[in-house]
Design a protein around this motif. Structure first.
Motif, PDB file in Angstrom:
ATOM      1  N   TRP A  83       0.838  -1.208   0.000  1.00  0.00           N
ATOM      2  CA  TRP A  83       0.000   0.000   0.000  1.00  0.00           C
ATOM      3  C   TRP A  83       0.869   1.253   0.000  1.00  0.00           C
ATOM      4  O   TRP A  83       0.567   2.237  -0.685  1.00  0.00           O
ATOM      5  CB  TRP A  83      -0.944   0.007   1.197  1.00  0.00           C
ATOM      6  N   ARG A  86       2.065   1.903  -3.503  1.00  0.00           N
ATOM      7  CA  ARG A  86       0.985   2.347  -4.394  1.00  0.00           C
ATOM      8  C   ARG A  86       0.572   3.789  -4.099  1.00  0.00           C
ATOM      9  O   ARG A  86       0.349   4.590  -5.013  1.00  0.00           O
ATOM     10  CB  ARG A  86      -0.216   1.405  -4.268  1.00  0.00           C
ATOM     11  N   ARG A  89       3.402   6.300  -5.146  1.00  0.00           N
ATOM     12  CA  ARG A  89       3.445   6.535  -6.599  1.00  0.00           C
ATOM     13  C   ARG A  89       2.443   7.601  -7.017  1.00  0.00           C
ATOM     14  O   ARG A  89       2.693   8.356  -7.960  1.00  0.00           O
ATOM     15  CB  ARG A  89       3.188   5.233  -7.356  1.00  0.00           C
ATOM     16  N   ASP A 121      -2.968  -1.859  -9.421  1.00  0.00           N
ATOM     17  CA  ASP A 121      -1.963  -2.655  -8.717  1.00  0.00           C
ATOM     18  C   ASP A 121      -0.692  -1.844  -8.461  1.00  0.00           C
ATOM     19  O   ASP A 121       0.144  -2.242  -7.660  1.00  0.00           O
ATOM     20  CB  ASP A 121      -1.605  -3.915  -9.511  1.00  0.00           C
ATOM     21  N   GLU A 122      -0.556  -0.711  -9.142  1.00  0.00           N
ATOM     22  CA  GLU A 122       0.621   0.142  -9.013  1.00  0.00           C
ATOM     23  C   GLU A 122       0.331   1.482  -8.334  1.00  0.00           C
ATOM     24  O   GLU A 122       1.238   2.111  -7.791  1.00  0.00           O
ATOM     25  CB  GLU A 122       1.234   0.408 -10.396  1.00  0.00           C
ATOM     26  N   TYR A 123      -0.930   1.953  -8.408  1.00  0.00           N
ATOM     27  CA  TYR A 123      -1.309   3.270  -7.886  1.00  0.00           C
ATOM     28  C   TYR A 123      -2.569   3.158  -7.041  1.00  0.00           C
ATOM     29  O   TYR A 123      -3.539   2.511  -7.453  1.00  0.00           O
ATOM     30  CB  TYR A 123      -1.602   4.242  -9.039  1.00  0.00           C
ATOM     31  N   ALA A 124      -2.567   3.834  -5.884  1.00  0.00           N
ATOM     32  CA  ALA A 124      -3.746   3.878  -5.017  1.00  0.00           C
ATOM     33  C   ALA A 124      -3.896   5.289  -4.459  1.00  0.00           C
ATOM     34  O   ALA A 124      -3.031   5.766  -3.721  1.00  0.00           O
ATOM     35  CB  ALA A 124      -3.631   2.873  -3.875  1.00  0.00           C
TER      36      ALA A 124
END
Length: 169
Positions: A83, A86, A89, A121-124
């Motif tokens: 997390w 993510r 990023r 899956d890469e950014y939150a």
């Protein structure tokens, strides 16, 4: 007469703060400089606050792509590290707090996941990562916490930044 919903305060849903409040936090929480020593001191403050509250969080501070501080407290898991990556990023890409980025999408009637066109899956765009901004320079890194509900993660980082920066003013 106050209506009792039967929910304890811990479980009452919190409303998203107004965008103006979130943007004001970013304008206010600016460093004069940000050194390795500052990263250690800020990270140590976050760990101290988390221990006092028995918060099961992981803490991460990065500058210019380099990890300067990382700690995982009891109750945190490897998922918290994922997390952190993510959310960080999002700060790196947008130059704003991960929670603010998500709130901006929601204010437009959408969600980050639906409209950003970025891999979830890469950014939150969830709360907990805040830009490290230096006067006259701009965003140089991010401080990130994961382990609490997203608004609490955001508020936790903001609280620590306010305390840390109040000593420098």
């Amino acid at each position: 007469m106050t209506h009792n919903t039967g929910l304890t305060p811990k479980f009452q849903p919190e409303l998203t703060p107004p965008l103006e409040e979130l943007e004001a936090q970013e304008r206010h929480l600016v460093f004069r400089q940000f050194t390795h020593e500052d990263a250690w001191a800020l990270g140590s403050l976050l760990v101290e606050l988390a221990r006092e509250r028995q918060a099961p969080v992981a803490v991460d501070i990065r500058r210019g792509g380099q990890q300067l501080f990382h700690a995982a407290l009891p109750g945190s898991t490897p998922d918290n590290d994922a997390w952190i990556d993510r959310k960080r990023r999002v700060v790196e890409r947008y130059g704003s707090a991960s929670y603010l980025v998500g709130a901006r999408f929601r204010a437009k009637g959408s969600t980050f996941e639906e409209s950003s066109r970025l891999d979830p899956d890469e950014y939150a765009a969830h709360g907990g990562s805040f830009p490290i901004t230096v006067e006259g320079v701009g965003v140089v890194g991010a401080v990130t916490v994961s382990g609490l509900p997203q608004l609490q993660d955001h508020r936790f980082v903001v609280e620590a930044l306010e305390e840390f920066l109040s000593k420098d003013r």
